[in-house]
Structures are given as C-alpha cells and as structure tokens.
Design a protein around this motif. Structure first.
Motif, PDB file in Angstrom:
ATOM      1  N   ILE A  86       0.820  -1.218   0.000  1.00 31.20           N
ATOM      2  CA  ILE A  86       0.000   0.000   0.000  1.00 31.20           C
ATOM      3  C   ILE A  86       0.851   1.265   0.000  1.00 31.20           C
ATOM      4  O   ILE A  86       0.397   2.333  -0.413  1.00 31.20           O
ATOM      5  N   ALA A  87       2.109   1.162   0.421  1.00 30.81           N
ATOM      6  CA  ALA A  87       2.991   2.337   0.418  1.00 30.81           C
ATOM      7  C   ALA A  87       3.258   2.831  -0.998  1.00 30.81           C
ATOM      8  O   ALA A  87       3.632   3.980  -1.205  1.00 30.81           O
ATOM      9  N   GLU A  88       3.064   1.945  -1.976  1.00 28.13           N
ATOM     10  CA  GLU A  88       3.227   2.358  -3.377  1.00 28.13           C
ATOM     11  C   GLU A  88       2.163   3.395  -3.753  1.00 28.13           C
ATOM     12  O   GLU A  88       2.440   4.340  -4.497  1.00 28.13           O
ATOM     13  N   TYR A 146      -3.906   3.213  10.553  1.00 29.77           N
ATOM     14  CA  TYR A 146      -3.292   4.536  10.379  1.00 29.77           C
ATOM     15  C   TYR A 146      -2.456   4.839  11.605  1.00 29.77           C
ATOM     16  O   TYR A 146      -2.991   4.983  12.704  1.00 29.77           O
ATOM     17  N   MET A 147      -1.144   4.875  11.418  1.00 25.91           N
ATOM     18  CA  MET A 147      -0.248   5.124  12.553  1.00 25.91           C
ATOM     19  C   MET A 147       0.829   6.126  12.162  1.00 25.91           C
ATOM     20  O   MET A 147       1.497   5.954  11.137  1.00 25.91           O
ATOM     21  N   HIS A 148       0.972   7.167  12.977  1.00 28.19           N
ATOM     22  CA  HIS A 148       1.997   8.199  12.752  1.00 28.19           C
ATOM     23  C   HIS A 148       1.913   8.759  11.334  1.00 28.19           C
ATOM     24  O   HIS A 148       2.934   9.017  10.691  1.00 28.19           O
ATOM     25  N   GLY A 149       0.694   8.913  10.832  1.00 28.95           N
ATOM     26  CA  GLY A 149       0.508   9.526   9.525  1.00 28.95           C
ATOM     27  C   GLY A 149       0.727   8.602   8.342  1.00 28.95           C
ATOM     28  O   GLY A 149       0.719   9.046   7.194  1.00 28.95           O
ATOM     29  N   ARG A 150       0.888   7.310   8.589  1.00 32.02           N
ATOM     30  CA  ARG A 150       1.123   6.372   7.487  1.00 32.02           C
ATOM     31  C   ARG A 150       0.019   5.310   7.450  1.00 32.02           C
ATOM     32  O   ARG A 150      -0.517   4.924   8.485  1.00 32.02           O
ATOM     33  N   VAL A 151      -0.270   4.851   6.231  1.00 31.08           N
ATOM     34  CA  VAL A 151      -1.344   3.870   6.028  1.00 31.08           C
ATOM     35  C   VAL A 151      -0.744   2.465   5.971  1.00 31.08           C
ATOM     36  O   VAL A 151       0.276   2.243   5.310  1.00 31.08           O
ATOM     37  N   TYR A 152      -1.378   1.520   6.652  1.00 31.41           N
ATOM     38  CA  TYR A 152      -0.925   0.123   6.690  1.00 31.41           C
ATOM     39  C   TYR A 152      -2.101  -0.809   6.404  1.00 31.41           C
ATOM     40  O   TYR A 152      -3.260  -0.466   6.622  1.00 31.41           O
ATOM     41  N   TYR A 153      -1.754  -2.014   5.946  1.00 33.74           N
ATOM     42  CA  TYR A 153      -2.735  -3.100   5.903  1.00 33.74           C
ATOM     43  C   TYR A 153      -2.777  -3.764   7.268  1.00 33.74           C
ATOM     44  O   TYR A 153      -1.726  -4.024   7.866  1.00 33.74           O
ATOM     45  N   ASN A 154      -3.990  -4.050   7.754  1.00 35.48           N
ATOM     46  CA  ASN A 154      -4.151  -4.909   8.921  1.00 35.48           C
ATOM     47  C   ASN A 154      -4.129  -6.344   8.404  1.00 35.48           C
ATOM     48  O   ASN A 154      -5.126  -6.864   7.915  1.00 35.48           O
ATOM     49  N   LEU A 199      -3.428   9.474  -5.373  1.00 36.16           N
ATOM     50  CA  LEU A 199      -4.515   8.932  -4.560  1.00 36.16           C
ATOM     51  C   LEU A 199      -4.655   9.665  -3.227  1.00 36.16           C
ATOM     52  O   LEU A 199      -5.569   9.380  -2.460  1.00 36.16           O
ATOM     53  N   LYS A 200      -3.749  10.602  -2.970  1.00 31.87           N
ATOM     54  CA  LYS A 200      -3.878  11.423  -1.767  1.00 31.87           C
ATOM     55  C   LYS A 200      -4.731  12.636  -2.105  1.00 31.87           C
ATOM     56  O   LYS A 200      -4.354  13.451  -2.940  1.00 31.87           O
ATOM     57  N   LEU A 201      -5.881  12.735  -1.450  1.00 28.73           N
ATOM     58  CA  LEU A 201      -6.809  13.811  -1.783  1.00 28.73           C
ATOM     59  C   LEU A 201      -6.244  15.181  -1.460  1.00 28.73           C
ATOM     60  O   LEU A 201      -6.668  16.190  -2.030  1.00 28.73           O
ATOM     61  N   GLU A 202      -5.272  15.230  -0.539  1.00 24.98           N
ATOM     62  CA  GLU A 202      -4.715  16.524  -0.149  1.00 24.98           C
ATOM     63  C   GLU A 202      -3.724  17.076  -1.172  1.00 24.98           C
ATOM     64  O   GLU A 202      -3.356  18.246  -1.119  1.00 24.98           O
TER      65      GLU A 202
END
Length: 416
Positions: free
Chosen positions: A57-59, A108-116, A326-329
C-alpha cells in the motif's frame, strides 16, 4: 440494550479522563445503569497481536498521508469488499457479523497507512480455496517473508459445504469471465465518468455537493467489485505461475517473461506528454530557450494559441493526475495552468525524440527472452499458455483500473 450502552459510554469517558485502563464495577436494572466503583487496572494482558504491513500500500500512499485521505479510503474498503463477496454469490447474511473485518482492513499510525494483515487473512478465508489463495496472497503481498497470522478454519456443516461448493464453482467461472466483465465495467465506467467530469462544483451549494458526491460513490466506487475480481484473478494466476513453474531460483526468467506488459490507458499520458513537449520545444526555440519567456508566450501570445489549446486538451484528459495522486490533499496538474506550462517547458528536452514512448512500445506483446529453452518448452504446454495469458491480462487490466481509480479520486477531491 440502552442501559449497557450507557455503561460503555461512561467507561470510555472515565478511561479518557484518567488516561489509563480502568477496572470498573457496575450494576444494571431493566431501566437504570449505575457505576459502583473504579480503579486503575493493576495487571494488563493482551492475548492477541495485530500484524501491520505496508509493503504494497505504500506504493499508492507513500510517506505521510493526511486523515482526510485515510478516512476516505478506509470507508471505501469497507464498502467494496462486501460487494465483491456478493458478486461471488455470498449473501449479506453470511458475512453480516464480519463488519469488524471490512471496517478495519486498513490502519493509520503516525501519519502512514498500513494493511491490517490479520483482517486480510480473514477476508481471504471467506473466499473459496483458502489454502491456495493464502499462498497466492502471501506471494503478492509479502514476497520476502511469510506472515505469522494463522486463521483457524472451523468444521463446516453439510449445508455450509454445499454453499461453499456453489461459491467455488461461481468463483472459478467468474475468474474465467474476468476479461469480458472487465470490458463491460470499462464501458459503463467511461460513460458515467464523462457525466460526472462535467460537474461544475463551484455552482453547487453544500447539500448539492454532498448529494452529487454520494451519487459518484454509488455509481462508480461501489461498482468496484469487478476491478477487485481482476485483482484476485491476477493473484491466483500469478500465484500458479510462481508456485508451479517459477520457484525462487528462476526469478530473473519470470520477470523477463512478464516484462513489457502494459495497458494503453496507463501509457497514454506519457505518449501525449511527449507530443505536447515537441510543440513546446518549438516555442523554446523561438525564445532562445528562455523558460520564463516561453511560459509567458504560451499563456498570452496569440501566435501560440494552438499550443495552448493542446495543453488545455491534455489537462482535460489527464489533469486529475499528479504525483501521489490517490492522496486527496495533493494538488492536481489542472489546478494551476502556469505551473503546468512551466513544468512542460522545463521538461521538453527530456522528450526530444519521444524515446521513452518508443522504448515502451518496443516491449509490447508476448515477448519471450531469446534463447531461453526452458520457457520455449513451457510455451508448448497449453495449460502454461492459458495461465500466462490470464496473469498477463490481469496485470494489464489492473494498470487500467488504477488509472480509473485515480480519476475517481480526483472527482472526490473536487467534491471535498
């Protein structure tokens, strides 16, 4: 029951106030809840662990991702995967108690997205053929290591086995129909996207914006079951290729075999940017390579109206794209014409002979490494050719759907 909810609310407020886990004694009647006493928990033991991974997902969401994007994609994941299971013939009742899985596929941890990862294994376990799909899933998600997550499969009743048999048959049939279904999805998607792309958001009031966005989500994003089916097709046939024909010792051969796969949709922005850059080079030449003068000329000089129209046409087609799109911001290419023109002017030399597109086009097709007798022998096997086609087609269509996804995220960004 309402009284239990009152206890829960009070417990949450108390723990937040104290800043630590509490041991709370409480009592209820049919209509009343009462807290009797509370104290800090003296010993705490967590009997489970959650495995997080962002290899894949970091890609799509590299670096820091803001809460707007995270909450947006978390909700989408929770909606589209139940739709995918329904496509496979599973009823909503069969996974009505699985909301915690769908709602928490991401973290979502420390501003980063992860897979559970725990919940992704539970999701894969809902598919027919869990034993094989688990291996294929690991191969795609984490090729470097095996997960420690174990899902215990319960004994199933005769009725459940029959239901699973039907689901398995439907899953295999759908996998083989993915090309046809993908083409149908593409046709529907493009017609709907053209409608929503023309929305004049600035002319709408707040309720109209919300209603229009909800329609976009319903008409486009909630129909994403077919791209997900294609992802699973890619996972399955890529997994068969890796497991049966290309163990780790043959990594290089496998990569060469799949090289050159692409879909025209994903390459088209590069190709057209090359064409656009050639027009801009002519403006640069007339202004002796002066970037600032060239940018101003394209924007204001009537002599370069054709080049300006060419830029506006490009932005109309691909203006929703951007780095980390893919980042809306993140800003989009189309949001600042001056910046985009400056970018094209400054990068025009890099597209002087359109070498990049030529190199991509050269690799089109079913190119097979020359002199590789091992692959030549494999290509004589009908099953291998079938699996190879399915894997290649899945990867190619995946690229197209990623482009469509970026377009829809652009619409969502416009709405926000």
């Amino acid at each position: 029951p309402k009284t239990i909810l009152e206890v829960i609310d009070a417990a949450i407020i108390l723990e937040r106030q104290e800043g630590k886990p509490l041991d709370i004694e409480w009592a209820v009647t049919d209509e009343k809840a009462a807290l009797l006493q509370f104290r800090p928990v003296t010993t705490s033991k967590v009997d489970y662990s959650i495995e997080w991974d962002n290899t894949n997902i970091a890609e799509s969401y590299p670096g820091i991702t803001l809460p707007l994007t995270y909450t947006f994609i978390r909700r989408l994941y929770s909606k589209v995967y139940p739709k995918f299971l329904q496509l496979l013939g599973r009823t909503a009742v069969e996974f009505s108690d699985k909301a915690d899985i769908f709602n928490n596929l991401l973290g979502y941890m420390h501003g980063r997205v992860y897979y559970n990862i725990n919940n992704w294994y539970k999701l894969v376990a809902l598919l027919p053929g869990y034993k094989y799909n688990k291996d294929f899933f690991e191969s795609m998600l984490m090729p470097a290591k095996k997960s420690q997550v174990q899902i215990i499969k319960k004994k199933t009743t005769l009725k459940a086995k029959l239901s699973l048999g039907i689901a398995t048959t439907r899953f295999i049939w759908l996998l083989l129909q993915t090309d046809k279904l993908s083409d149908k999805f593409t046709k529907n998607y493009l017609s709907m996207y053209e409608i929503y792309k023309s929305v004049l958001w600035d002319k709408l009031n707040a309720p109209e914006i919300i209603n229009t966005y909800n329609k976009i989500e319903k008409d486009l994003l909630e129909q994403w079951a077919i791209p997900i089916l294609n992802d699973f097709r890619t996972m399955v046939f890529h997994g068969i290729l890796r497991k049966v024909y290309f163990p780790k010792a043959n990594d290089d051969l496998y990569i060469q075999l799949l090289s050159g796969i692409y879909d025209h949709t994903s390459v088209e922005p590069i190709r057209e940017l090359g064409v656009l850059a050639r027009s801009v080079k002519k403006v640069l030449a007339k202004n002796k390579g002066n970037q600032e003068k060239s940018t101003a000329a394209i924007l204001n000089d009537t002599r370069y109206a054709a080049t300006r129209r060419q830029i506006e046409k490009y932005l109309s087609k691909f203006g929703g794209r951007s780095p980390d799109e893919l980042k809306l911001e993140n800003p989009r290419l189309s949001e600042n014409l001056l910046d985009f023109v400056s970018f094209v002017v400054s990068s025009a030399d890099g597209y002087s002979d359109n070498n990049l597109v030529k190199k991509v086009n050269k690799n089109i097709g079913n190119s097979v490494p020359v002199g590789k007798s091992f692959i030549s022998r494999l290509l004589l096997q009908p099953f291998f050719k079938f699996v190879l086609y399915q894997a290649k087609s899945g990867i190619s269509k995946r690229e197209r759907f990623r482009f469509y996804r970026a377009q829809v995220f652009g619409l969502a960004r416009d709405a926000y």
